[in-house]
Each structure stands twice: as structure tokens, then as C-alpha cells.
Design a protein around this motif. Structure first.
Motif, short mmCIF file in Angstrom:
data_model
loop_
_atom_site.label_atom_id
_atom_site.label_comp_id
_atom_site.label_asym_id
_atom_site.label_seq_id
_atom_site.Cartn_x
_atom_site.Cartn_y
_atom_site.Cartn_z
N LYS A 1 12.17 2.63 69.03
CA LYS A 1 12.73 1.43 68.40
C LYS A 1 14.10 1.67 67.77
N GLY B 1 10.32 7.35 69.76
CA GLY B 1 9.66 7.46 71.05
C GLY B 1 8.88 8.73 71.28
N LEU C 1 0.53 3.09 72.10
CA LEU C 1 1.82 2.48 72.41
C LEU C 1 2.95 3.38 71.93
N GLY D 1 -0.28 2.37 67.36
CA GLY D 1 1.14 2.69 67.50
C GLY D 1 1.81 2.75 66.14
N THR E 1 11.45 -1.60 75.24
CA THR E 1 10.43 -1.23 76.22
C THR E 1 9.35 -0.39 75.56
N THR E 2 8.11 -0.75 75.81
CA THR E 2 6.97 -0.03 75.26
C THR E 2 6.16 0.60 76.40
N LYS F 1 4.46 -0.09 81.66
CA LYS F 1 5.46 -0.33 80.62
C LYS F 1 5.75 -1.82 80.54
N GLY G 1 6.27 -0.89 65.90
CA GLY G 1 6.38 -0.45 67.29
C GLY G 1 6.00 -1.49 68.32
N GLY G 2 5.62 -2.70 67.85
CA GLY G 2 5.33 -3.78 68.79
C GLY G 2 3.85 -4.02 69.03
N LYS G 3 2.99 -3.48 68.17
CA LYS G 3 1.54 -3.64 68.36
C LYS G 3 1.14 -5.12 68.31
N ARG H 1 7.22 3.62 71.69
CA ARG H 1 8.50 2.90 71.84
C ARG H 1 9.58 3.57 71.00
#
Length: 276
Positions: A218, A190, A214, A22, A228-229, A247, A26-28, A216
Motif C-alpha cells: 500500500k 507487501g 491478503l 491482512g 493490487t492485492t 490477484k 490492506g483492503g480486507k 498488498r
């Protein structure tokens, strides 16, 4: 991760390489740490984490925040110190980092200055001498992509396949993706990504049994959308099923990930109760 688990046939299995990719920020790591938190309490095998972005103390704080449902990074230094010294937190930390018999729940390597050869030796030691059966490399991009030629990256993936075959272990590789090209939609907002966006040699995605992507936004103004991913399974050698894999919603206050549908249903139930 109920949908992802279903598509993978019940979760991760020994003897495979998995990738999770991702955009930067991005929240990986948060998603991976949520998985690790589950594994260290529920998996019969020891997890080994190679952390290239967080030091041991930073990683410990992130995992402890999840265990306590309280994000320590948001506290002021004096408040955090007093909180960490409390008996309640000390007891929780002991529960997180140690099994009831006193052995460590997981192994952690945070040596960011080692060469690839040195890290490979350390991983081999974890697997052979310490019983680690699942190795998480976060991010693999920093270990075996930066500064290496395409051929050298392919050799590194060949080493992983050799480790999997000889020791029946699994690898979970976290990867960055290339920045959006000029004229393309910004991935941080996104935009869709694909396996071809993964940084480094194509041997990374080709060598894996499953590739998780992934997505998102952001930069979204809406809190729900921004946190939310969307999970996509772009390759699935195990069961062949690919496509949207659920998700997840990140609650920054408690440093916890939730299945988005479960989170929304819970909010709806609370809203209904407030009207009674």
C-alpha cells in the motif's frame, strides 16, 4: 475471484468457518464487501454482516458506492446530498437494499459497544429468527480477541463451531495481523504474511476450514502495484489445494474490484483500439 473460487471448489459452502486476514488498511473490507455485494444478489441465503469498523450509514454508503460505480466519499457534502436525493440513486438504493418483494437483501449489525455475549445473542437471533446462513464479522479481531484471554478466545471459536453444526450456517471472519517485528520487512510494503501472524489465539486459524491471506504494497509509488492485492490460500480443508489464489485490482474511482488479468487485458484492448 475465479482462481480462489476454483481452489475452494466453486466458492463458499454452508457448514464451514472461513478466515480472511491482512494488514490494517490492506483492503480486507473492500475485498469482503465485493464478495458480499455478489452474495446479496446471487446467493439463495441471507447474509448477516457484523460491522465493527463502519457504522450502518458508513457501510450503506460503501456498498451503495459499489452499486453505483461512483465513490460517494469523494464527493463534497452538498454534491453528495443532491446526488443521493436524485430519483436515479433512490431507485438504485432500493434495488440494493431490498429484494423485489420488499424484504431486506441482508442483515446488518453495527453495535460496536456490545460485549461478546451480547453480539453472540444478536448473531444467534439473526441465524435462528431471520434465516441468516452466512455471518460476516468485520473484524472478528475486535469482537473476540481484544481484551480476551487465549482461553476465552478459544471458547468463542468453540461457539462458532457449535453454531455451524447446529444450524448449518457459515462464518466469514476478517482478522488483523500482528505488526512486523523489528528487523523484518514491513508488511505494509507487501511483505509475506502467514497464519502465525494472525492476531489472537491460534484457535482462530485452527478452527477454520480455509484461511485466506491478503498481501498488498500500500506504500508503492506505482498506482497499479499500490492498488493490487495478492490472494493466498494458506489452508484449505475442503480441497487441500493451497498457494497463490489470484490477484485483484481496486479501481478507486468506481469503488470496484477487478480480476487483475481481466483488468489488464481490458486496458490492452482499449489501447489497441486507440491505435486503429
Amino acid at each position: 475471484f475465479s482462481k480462489l473460487n476454483e481452489m475452494l471448489g466453486g466458492g463458499l459452502s454452508l457448514g464451514h468457518c472461513y478466515t480472511c486476514s491482512g494488514v490494517t488498511g490492506g483492503g480486507k473490507t473492500s475485498l469482503t464487501n465485493e464478495m458480499i455485494y455478489h452474495w446479496i444478489f446471487n446467493s439463495p441465503y441471507t447474509v448477516g454482516v457484523v460491522s465493527l469498523e463502519l457504522s450502518a450509514s458508513q457501510y450503506g454508503e460503501a456498498l451503495l458506492s459499489r452499486h453505483l460505480h461512483n465513490k460517494l466519499a469523494k464527493m463534497q457534502p452538498a454534491e453528495k446530498m443532491a446526488y443521493l436525493k436524485s430519483d436515479k440513486v433512490k431507485e438504485a438504493a432500493k434495488e440494493l437494499f431490498e429484494r423485489p418483494d420488499g424484504t431486506p437483501r441482508f442483515m446488518l449489525v453495527d453495535d460496536r459497544d456490545s460485549s461478546l455475549d451480547q453480539l453472540q445473542e444478536t448473531i444467534e437471533e439473526m441465524v435462528i429468527c431471520s434465516g441468516v446462513r452466512l455471518v460476516v464479522a468485520d473484524p472478528w479481531t475486535d469482537i473476540a480477541v481484544d481484551g480476551l484471554s487465549v482461553d476465552e478466545q478459544a471458547v468463542a471459536m468453540k461457539w462458532i463451531k457449535s453454531m455451524i453444526k447446529s444450524h448449518n450456517c457459515s462464518f466469514f471472519l476478517i482478522n488483523h495481523v500482528r505488526k512486523s517485528q523489528s528487523g523484518q520487512k514491513d508488511q505494509s510494503s507487501g511483505a509475506m504474511i502467514s497464519e502465525s501472524d494472525i492476531m489472537g489465539s491460534s484457535s482462530i486459524m485452527k478452527s477454520s476450514s480455509a484461511n485466506i491471506l491478503l498481501i498488498r504494497n500500500k506504500m508503492a509509488e506505482d498506482d497499479l502495484e499500490r492498488n493490487t492485492t495478492a490472494i493466498l490460500l494458506s489452508k484449505n480443508r475442503l480441497l487441500s489445494e493451497t498457494g497463490p489464489a489470484g490477484k485483484v485490482y481496486y479501481d478507486s474511482q468506481t469503488h470496484t474490484l477487478h480480476n487483475l488479468d481481466d483488468w489488464l487485458n481490458n486496458l490492452f484492448a482499449i489501447s489497441e483500439l486507440s491505435w486503429i
